[in-house]
Design an enzyme around this catalytic site. Structure first.
Site, PDB file in Angstrom:
ATOM      1  N   GLY A  19       0.664  -1.245   0.064  1.00 16.26           N
ATOM      2  CA  GLY A  19       0.039  -0.020   0.073  1.00 16.26           C
ATOM      3  C   GLY A  19       0.711   1.314  -0.056  1.00 16.26           C
ATOM      4  O   GLY A  19       0.353   2.341   0.621  1.00 16.26           O
ATOM      5  N   ARG A  39     -15.853 -15.199  -8.998  1.00 12.04           N
ATOM      6  CA  ARG A  39     -15.429 -13.750  -9.192  1.00 12.04           C
ATOM      7  C   ARG A  39     -16.544 -12.734  -9.002  1.00 12.04           C
ATOM      8  O   ARG A  39     -16.613 -11.603  -8.711  1.00 12.04           O
ATOM      9  CB  ARG A  39     -14.748 -13.545 -10.617  1.00 12.04           C
ATOM     10  CG  ARG A  39     -13.421 -14.059 -10.629  1.00 12.04           C
ATOM     11  CD  ARG A  39     -12.494 -13.927 -11.882  1.00 12.04           C
ATOM     12  NE  ARG A  39     -11.326 -13.866 -11.762  1.00 12.04           N
ATOM     13  CZ  ARG A  39     -10.517 -14.191 -12.649  1.00 12.04           C
ATOM     14  NH1 ARG A  39     -10.777 -13.854 -14.109  1.00 12.04           N
ATOM     15  NH2 ARG A  39      -9.287 -14.636 -12.856  1.00 12.04           N
ATOM     16  N   MET A  59      -4.476  -7.221  -6.697  1.00 13.57           N
ATOM     17  CA  MET A  59      -4.197  -8.301  -7.271  1.00 13.57           C
ATOM     18  C   MET A  59      -5.365  -9.345  -7.647  1.00 13.57           C
ATOM     19  O   MET A  59      -4.890 -10.269  -7.890  1.00 13.57           O
ATOM     20  CB  MET A  59      -2.933  -9.067  -6.628  1.00 13.57           C
ATOM     21  CG  MET A  59      -1.952  -8.299  -6.402  1.00 13.57           C
ATOM     22  SD  MET A  59      -1.156  -7.587  -7.745  1.00 13.57           S
ATOM     23  CE  MET A  59      -0.310  -8.648  -8.361  1.00 13.57           C
ATOM     24  N   ARG A  60      -6.531  -8.630  -8.194  1.00 16.93           N
ATOM     25  CA  ARG A  60      -7.403  -9.501  -8.657  1.00 16.93           C
ATOM     26  C   ARG A  60      -8.024  -8.763  -9.979  1.00 16.93           C
ATOM     27  O   ARG A  60      -8.066  -7.577 -10.135  1.00 16.93           O
ATOM     28  CB  ARG A  60      -8.705  -9.488  -7.773  1.00 16.93           C
ATOM     29  CG  ARG A  60      -8.331  -9.852  -6.301  1.00 16.93           C
ATOM     30  CD  ARG A  60      -7.792 -11.318  -6.199  1.00 16.93           C
ATOM     31  NE  ARG A  60      -8.538 -12.431  -6.835  1.00 16.93           N
ATOM     32  CZ  ARG A  60      -8.410 -13.543  -6.896  1.00 16.93           C
ATOM     33  NH1 ARG A  60      -6.892 -14.163  -6.740  1.00 16.93           N
ATOM     34  NH2 ARG A  60      -9.272 -14.614  -7.316  1.00 16.93           N
ATOM     35  N   ASN A 106      -6.626   2.301 -12.628  1.00 16.07           N
ATOM     36  CA  ASN A 106      -5.586   1.516 -12.010  1.00 16.07           C
ATOM     37  C   ASN A 106      -4.424   2.166 -12.185  1.00 16.07           C
ATOM     38  O   ASN A 106      -4.160   2.962 -13.124  1.00 16.07           O
ATOM     39  CB  ASN A 106      -5.649   0.030 -13.011  1.00 16.07           C
ATOM     40  CG  ASN A 106      -4.555  -0.876 -12.368  1.00 16.07           C
ATOM     41  OD1 ASN A 106      -4.360  -1.036 -10.953  1.00 16.07           O
ATOM     42  ND2 ASN A 106      -3.799  -1.415 -13.164  1.00 16.07           N
ATOM     43  N   HIS A 112      -0.311   1.245 -12.919  1.00 14.03           N
ATOM     44  CA  HIS A 112       0.630  -0.022 -13.452  1.00 14.03           C
ATOM     45  C   HIS A 112       2.058   0.438 -13.708  1.00 14.03           C
ATOM     46  O   HIS A 112       2.427   1.514 -14.387  1.00 14.03           O
ATOM     47  CB  HIS A 112       0.094  -0.625 -14.816  1.00 14.03           C
ATOM     48  CG  HIS A 112       0.582  -1.781 -15.348  1.00 14.03           C
ATOM     49  ND1 HIS A 112       0.330  -3.232 -14.971  1.00 14.03           N
ATOM     50  CD2 HIS A 112       1.724  -2.074 -15.999  1.00 14.03           C
ATOM     51  CE1 HIS A 112       1.362  -3.754 -15.423  1.00 14.03           C
ATOM     52  NE2 HIS A 112       2.105  -3.203 -16.408  1.00 14.03           N
ATOM     53  N   ASP A 135      -4.845  -4.688 -17.787  1.00  8.86           N
ATOM     54  CA  ASP A 135      -4.068  -3.572 -18.171  1.00  8.86           C
ATOM     55  C   ASP A 135      -4.220  -2.921 -19.422  1.00  8.86           C
ATOM     56  O   ASP A 135      -3.249  -2.497 -20.056  1.00  8.86           O
ATOM     57  CB  ASP A 135      -2.531  -3.767 -17.996  1.00  8.86           C
ATOM     58  CG  ASP A 135      -2.460  -4.511 -16.376  1.00  8.86           C
ATOM     59  OD1 ASP A 135      -3.236  -4.058 -15.585  1.00  8.86           O
ATOM     60  OD2 ASP A 135      -1.473  -5.304 -16.415  1.00  8.86           O
TER      61      ASP A 135
HETATM   62  C1  GRF Z   1       2.512  -0.986  -7.697  1.00 10.92           C
HETATM   63  O1  GRF Z   1       3.786  -1.177  -8.320  1.00 10.92           O
HETATM   64  C2  GRF Z   1       1.282  -0.713  -8.558  1.00 10.92           C
HETATM   65  O2  GRF Z   1       1.887  -0.062  -9.900  1.00 10.92           O
HETATM   66  C3  GRF Z   1       1.135  -2.171  -8.802  1.00 10.92           C
HETATM   67  O3  GRF Z   1       1.178  -2.969  -7.715  1.00 10.92           O
HETATM   68  C4  GRF Z   1       2.083  -2.168  -6.854  1.00 10.92           C
HETATM   69  C5  GRF Z   1       1.324  -2.011  -5.478  1.00 10.92           C
HETATM   70  O4  GRF Z   1       2.493  -1.363  -4.673  1.00 10.92           O
HETATM   71  N1  GRF Z   1      -0.342  -2.378  -9.324  1.00 10.92           N
HETATM   72  P1  GRF Z   1       2.198  -0.700  -3.268  1.00 10.92           P
HETATM   73  O5  GRF Z   1       1.243  -1.790  -2.549  1.00 10.92           O
HETATM   74  O6  GRF Z   1       1.197   0.490  -3.653  1.00 10.92           O
HETATM   75  O7  GRF Z   1       3.380  -0.443  -2.664  1.00 10.92           O
END
Ligand code: GRF
Length: 215
Positions: free
Chosen positions: A13, A64, A89-90, A106, A108, A144
């Site tokens: 986070g 889901r 992560m889903r 999102n 990425h 993505d």
């Molecule tokens: C980040 O690199 C984000 O781009 C990806 O997951 C990671 C999350 O990192 N989707 P954090 O939990 O915000 O430190």
């Protein structure tokens, strides 16, 4: 009325922290709730420290659509208008997307469309690219693939390890995401017929350069 954002996480986070810090003193933007699919995600602790409501919704043993319906219910219960996926992560389904049309964003860690999916920083490192970065995009049903809102470039230095590069991309993420979520919460971002319509102020740019000092 403030723009209410719900943040979905699965892990540490640090992007959530960047959002919490950016909006801590801001009456126009509110982090209304942080939801994690993992009870031990450190991001939940960050939210609690900031006095933000937290919800854990375990995805295990659910299909889901059921999981997504539970997410939607929790977000609606907190009157969320925009949803920020910050290391969530889903893969989300149309059940979720239809509940927040054009309002799910999102972050990425690559310059999409290059290097979608997991370990994007390592993928870029292994490919030997000289420039990579971070992307904030609207979420669609693909992995993505949604319309891009903003990108920040990060140059690979000659002596970079994969971890050095990853750390610098993360710094860029922490600049980019709050900027975009502020625009969203202030009603300055829209998805119209699949295209981004943005009202950008003079101190903002949807294309950040990796050479600039970290703000
Ligand atoms: C980040 O690199 C984000 O781009 C990806 O997951 C990671 C999350 O990192 N989707 P954090 O939990 O915000 O430190």
């Amino acid at each position: 009325m403030s723009g209410r954002i719900g943040v979905l996480i699965s892990g540490s986070g640090t992007n959530l922290q960047a959002l919490l810090d950016a909006f801590a003193e801001d009456e126009a933007v509110d982090i209304a709730v942080v939801i994690s699919n993992k009870a031990d995600a450190y991001g939940l602790e960050r939210a609690r420290k900031a006095g933000v409501s937290t919800v854990v919704i375990d995805h295990r043993g659910k299909n889901r659509r059921v999981f997504d319906a539970e997410l939607v219910q929790a977000l609606r219960a907190h009157q969320v208008e925009w949803v920020a996926l910050a290391g969530f992560m889903r893969i989300i389904t149309p059940v979720f997307l239809d509940a927040f049309p054009g309002r799910v964003v999102n972050i990425h860690p690559s310059l999409l469309p290059a290097f979608p999916g997991i370990n994007a920083q390592q993928q870029a490192f292994d490919a030997g690219v000289e420039v990579t970065g971070a992307t904030v995009h609207f979420v669609d049903a693909g992995m993505d693939t949604g319309p891009i809102i903003a990108q920040g470039t990060v140059c690979r230095h000659e002596d970079d390890s994969a971890n050095d590069l990853k750390a610098r991309i993360l710094e860029m993420e922490h600049r980019l995401f709050p900027m975009v979520m502020r625009m969203a919460a202030e009603g300055r971002l829209k998805l119209v017929d699949g295209e981004l319509v943005a009202d950008v102020r003079t101190n903002e740019s949807l294309r950040l350069g990796g050479q600039l000092p970290v703000a």
